[in-house]
Design a protein around this motif. Structure first.
Motif, PDB file in Angstrom:
ATOM      1  N   GLY A  81       0.794  -1.216   0.000  1.00 46.74           N
ATOM      2  CA  GLY A  81       0.000   0.000   0.000  1.00 46.74           C
ATOM      3  C   GLY A  81       0.826   1.265   0.000  1.00 46.74           C
ATOM      4  N   ARG A  82       2.048   1.194   0.487  1.00 45.60           N
ATOM      5  CA  ARG A  82       2.885   2.388   0.622  1.00 45.60           C
ATOM      6  C   ARG A  82       3.280   3.001  -0.717  1.00 45.60           C
ATOM      7  NH1 ARG A  82       3.043   5.362   4.929  1.00 45.60           N
ATOM      8  NH2 ARG A  82       5.301   5.682   5.026  1.00 45.60           N
ATOM      9  N   GLY A  83       3.044   2.274  -1.795  1.00 50.02           N
ATOM     10  CA  GLY A  83       3.327   2.827  -3.113  1.00 50.02           C
ATOM     11  C   GLY A  83       2.228   3.731  -3.637  1.00 50.02           C
ATOM     12  N   HIS A  84       1.168   3.923  -2.829  1.00 50.40           N
ATOM     13  CA  HIS A  84       0.053   4.806  -3.187  1.00 50.40           C
ATOM     14  C   HIS A  84      -0.675   4.358  -4.463  1.00 50.40           C
ATOM     15  CE1 HIS A  84       2.480   7.251  -0.425  1.00 50.40           C
ATOM     16  NE2 HIS A  84       1.363   7.912  -0.144  1.00 50.40           N
ATOM     17  N   ALA A  85      -0.593   3.071  -4.777  1.00 48.70           N
ATOM     18  CA  ALA A  85      -1.281   2.569  -5.973  1.00 48.70           C
ATOM     19  C   ALA A  85      -2.726   2.176  -5.679  1.00 48.70           C
ATOM     20  CB  ALA A  85      -0.524   1.363  -6.539  1.00 48.70           C
ATOM     21  N   TYR A  86      -3.074   2.100  -4.404  1.00 44.16           N
ATOM     22  CA  TYR A  86      -4.414   1.677  -4.009  1.00 44.16           C
ATOM     23  C   TYR A  86      -5.035   2.737  -3.111  1.00 44.16           C
ATOM     24  CZ  TYR A  86      -2.254  -2.635  -5.565  1.00 44.16           C
ATOM     25  OH  TYR A  86      -1.576  -3.577  -6.301  1.00 44.16           O
ATOM     26  N   ILE A 133      -0.724   0.805   4.637  1.00 48.03           N
ATOM     27  CA  ILE A 133      -0.723  -0.628   4.945  1.00 48.03           C
ATOM     28  C   ILE A 133       0.221  -1.394   4.008  1.00 48.03           C
ATOM     29  CG2 ILE A 133      -2.109  -2.736   5.086  1.00 48.03           C
ATOM     30  CD1 ILE A 133      -4.561  -0.927   5.489  1.00 48.03           C
ATOM     31  N   ASN A 134       1.056  -2.232   4.590  1.00 48.39           N
ATOM     32  CA  ASN A 134       1.788  -3.265   3.856  1.00 48.39           C
ATOM     33  C   ASN A 134       1.457  -4.615   4.475  1.00 48.39           C
ATOM     34  OD1 ASN A 134       3.115  -1.481   2.117  1.00 48.39           O
ATOM     35  ND2 ASN A 134       4.898  -1.296   3.465  1.00 48.39           N
ATOM     36  N   ILE A 135       1.512  -5.673   3.668  1.00 53.15           N
ATOM     37  CA  ILE A 135       1.283  -7.028   4.174  1.00 53.15           C
ATOM     38  C   ILE A 135       2.377  -7.940   3.626  1.00 53.15           C
ATOM     39  CG2 ILE A 135      -0.313  -8.976   4.310  1.00 53.15           C
ATOM     40  CD1 ILE A 135      -2.596  -6.994   3.715  1.00 53.15           C
ATOM     41  N   ASP A 136       3.051  -8.658   4.522  1.00 60.30           N
ATOM     42  CA  ASP A 136       4.159  -9.529   4.138  1.00 60.30           C
ATOM     43  C   ASP A 136       3.916 -10.951   4.613  1.00 60.30           C
ATOM     44  OD1 ASP A 136       5.737  -7.443   2.973  1.00 60.30           O
ATOM     45  OD2 ASP A 136       6.295  -6.792   4.987  1.00 60.30           O
ATOM     46  N   ILE A 152       1.117  -7.741   9.083  1.00 57.92           N
ATOM     47  CA  ILE A 152       0.489  -6.499   8.621  1.00 57.92           C
ATOM     48  C   ILE A 152       1.259  -5.344   9.251  1.00 57.92           C
ATOM     49  CG2 ILE A 152      -1.628  -5.129   8.582  1.00 57.92           C
ATOM     50  CD1 ILE A 152      -3.187  -7.750   9.038  1.00 57.92           C
ATOM     51  N   THR A 153       1.763  -4.447   8.429  1.00 53.36           N
ATOM     52  CA  THR A 153       2.460  -3.264   8.934  1.00 53.36           C
ATOM     53  C   THR A 153       1.591  -2.043   8.720  1.00 53.36           C
ATOM     54  OG1 THR A 153       4.596  -4.266   8.375  1.00 53.36           O
ATOM     55  CG2 THR A 153       4.588  -1.913   8.820  1.00 53.36           C
ATOM     56  N   LEU A 154       1.341  -1.333   9.797  1.00 52.11           N
ATOM     57  CA  LEU A 154       0.491  -0.135   9.753  1.00 52.11           C
ATOM     58  C   LEU A 154       1.326   1.109  10.002  1.00 52.11           C
ATOM     59  CD1 LEU A 154      -2.608  -1.309  11.853  1.00 52.11           C
ATOM     60  CD2 LEU A 154      -2.406  -1.212   9.358  1.00 52.11           C
ATOM     61  N   TYR A 155       1.077   2.131   9.181  1.00 48.37           N
ATOM     62  CA  TYR A 155       1.763   3.415   9.346  1.00 48.37           C
ATOM     63  C   TYR A 155       0.832   4.480   9.920  1.00 48.37           C
ATOM     64  CZ  TYR A 155       5.584   1.282   6.808  1.00 48.37           C
ATOM     65  OH  TYR A 155       6.615   0.453   6.439  1.00 48.37           O
ATOM     66  N   GLN A 156      -0.402   4.102  10.189  1.00 47.35           N
ATOM     67  CA  GLN A 156      -1.338   4.936  10.945  1.00 47.35           C
ATOM     68  C   GLN A 156      -2.388   4.013  11.557  1.00 47.35           C
ATOM     69  OE1 GLN A 156      -2.770   7.334   7.537  1.00 47.35           O
ATOM     70  NE2 GLN A 156      -4.833   6.594   7.996  1.00 47.35           N
ATOM     71  N   GLN A 198       2.410  -4.860  13.070  1.00 48.74           N
ATOM     72  CA  GLN A 198       3.428  -3.949  13.592  1.00 48.74           C
ATOM     73  C   GLN A 198       2.905  -2.521  13.442  1.00 48.74           C
ATOM     74  OE1 GLN A 198       7.226  -3.404  11.484  1.00 48.74           O
ATOM     75  NE2 GLN A 198       8.280  -3.587  13.455  1.00 48.74           N
ATOM     76  N   HIS A 199       2.886  -1.799  14.551  1.00 45.69           N
ATOM     77  CA  HIS A 199       2.380  -0.428  14.561  1.00 45.69           C
ATOM     78  C   HIS A 199       3.562   0.531  14.372  1.00 45.69           C
ATOM     79  CE1 HIS A 199      -1.572  -1.792  16.024  1.00 45.69           C
ATOM     80  NE2 HIS A 199      -0.897  -2.635  16.799  1.00 45.69           N
ATOM     81  N   ARG A 200       3.874   0.828  13.118  1.00 41.21           N
ATOM     82  CA  ARG A 200       5.050   1.649  12.834  1.00 41.21           C
ATOM     83  C   ARG A 200       4.846   3.118  13.218  1.00 41.21           C
ATOM     84  NH1 ARG A 200       8.794  -0.954   9.192  1.00 41.21           N
ATOM     85  NH2 ARG A 200       9.849   1.037   8.943  1.00 41.21           N
TER      86      ARG A 200
END
Length: 295
Positions: free
Chosen positions: A19-24, A30-33, A41-45, A72-74
């Motif tokens: 999600g961090r690429g702003h394509a969605y 949000i990123n998911i690995d 799930i990595t959250l930036y907010q 992970q709550h970044r």
């Protein structure tokens, strides 16, 4: 559920959703690995807990091998981890390109392997045969593992963090690689050039610096210092991989520094990240550039 995860091959660790690429729209936080058996799930907010649990349950259903969904709550101090579903898994071993790496959850912000650099490691695996390799900002030595797997003659790993280099040793042992051809130097790259030169000269240099590391690295200020030293490190016809992670600096930043401080480096190719790392704005994501030194 987030509906943009299309892969059905989960045999290797990988990013499932970027999600961090702003394509969605509305999902750029949000990123998911996939770090088997963990979905991370990595959250930036912050997000609503009920929505987060819905995603976790749907993701677990997508991967039968998943035993743990963690977040992970970044956006919080120290980037804390939280178990959402399943077992508490604190450590695992993942595979990529036939090689294995330790992943540690919850100890530090970064887990031990940067997934967007997979194609860079693949390049080194395919080009390291017989070469003396210098791995700058080595972190947990994934490039070194790839180089030794690619039959490098020697690898020298440089990182200011001795703890990271210790994990690098573990990664080599995990892959049953002899450490006889591998050197680990826990020193400051900008203050220990004599130590770096002692092991050289090199056929291949890999430089993957952090964008900002308090008290150690500010890449917009410090990358020039690295490029100035290329003639001291590289053999003629040697190659250097220059990586740039900053979303605020484009590849042109590297090209300008090369032109100014080491014009004998001739651009060869750019290594793109895996396809999942979509970026709507060109130049925002990881930049990996290969140059050949031709004095």
């Amino acid at each position: 559920m987030i509906e943009y995860i299309t892969t059905d091959d989960f045999s290797e660790c990988q990013r499932l959703f970027h999600g961090r690429g702003h394509a969605y729209p509305n999902l750029n936080h949000i990123n998911i690995d996939w770090f088997s058996p963990v979905i991370l799930i990595t959250l930036y907010q912050a997000v609503e807990h009920d929505w987060l649990m819905q995603q976790a349950q749907a993701l677990q259903g997508l991967l039968p091998a998943c035993r743990s969904v963690q977040v992970q709550h970044r956006y919080r101090r120290f980037a804390p981890m939280e178990l959402l579903i399943g077992e508490q898994v604190n450590e695992t071993v993942v595979e990529e390109l036939g090689l294995k790496y330790y992943i540690h959850f919850g100890k530090t912000q970064n887990l031990g392997l940067f997934l967007d650099m997979k194609n860079g490691r693949d390049w080194v695996l395919k080009h390291a045969q017989g070469k003396r390799v210098l791995n700058l900002f080595a972190y947990t030595c994934a490039f070194s593992v790839a180089a030794i797997a690619g039959q490098a003659q020697k690898v020298v790993n440089i990182d200011i963090s001795k703890a990271s280099l210790s994990k690098g040793r573990e990664n080599h042992r995990l892959n049953q690689q002899s450490l006889a051809q591998v050197t680990f130097e826990g020193v400051d790259i900008f203050k220990s050039n004599s130590r770096i030169r002692k092991h050289g000269p090199y056929d291949l240099v890999v430089c993957d610096p952090p964008t900002l590391q308090f008290g150690s690295v500010n890449i917009s200020r410090d990358y020039a210092k690295i490029i100035k030293k290329i003639p001291q490190w590289l053999l003629p016809e040697g190659e250097i991989i220059l990586c740039l992670n900053s979303p605020d600096l484009s590849a042109e930043f590297i090209f300008q520094l090369i032109e100014q401080y080491c014009p004998a480096c001739i651009f060869q190719e750019q290594i793109s990240p895996p396809e999942v790392f979509k970026e709507t704005q060109q130049g925002k994501g990881l930049k990996v550039l290969v140059f050949k030194y031709q004095p």
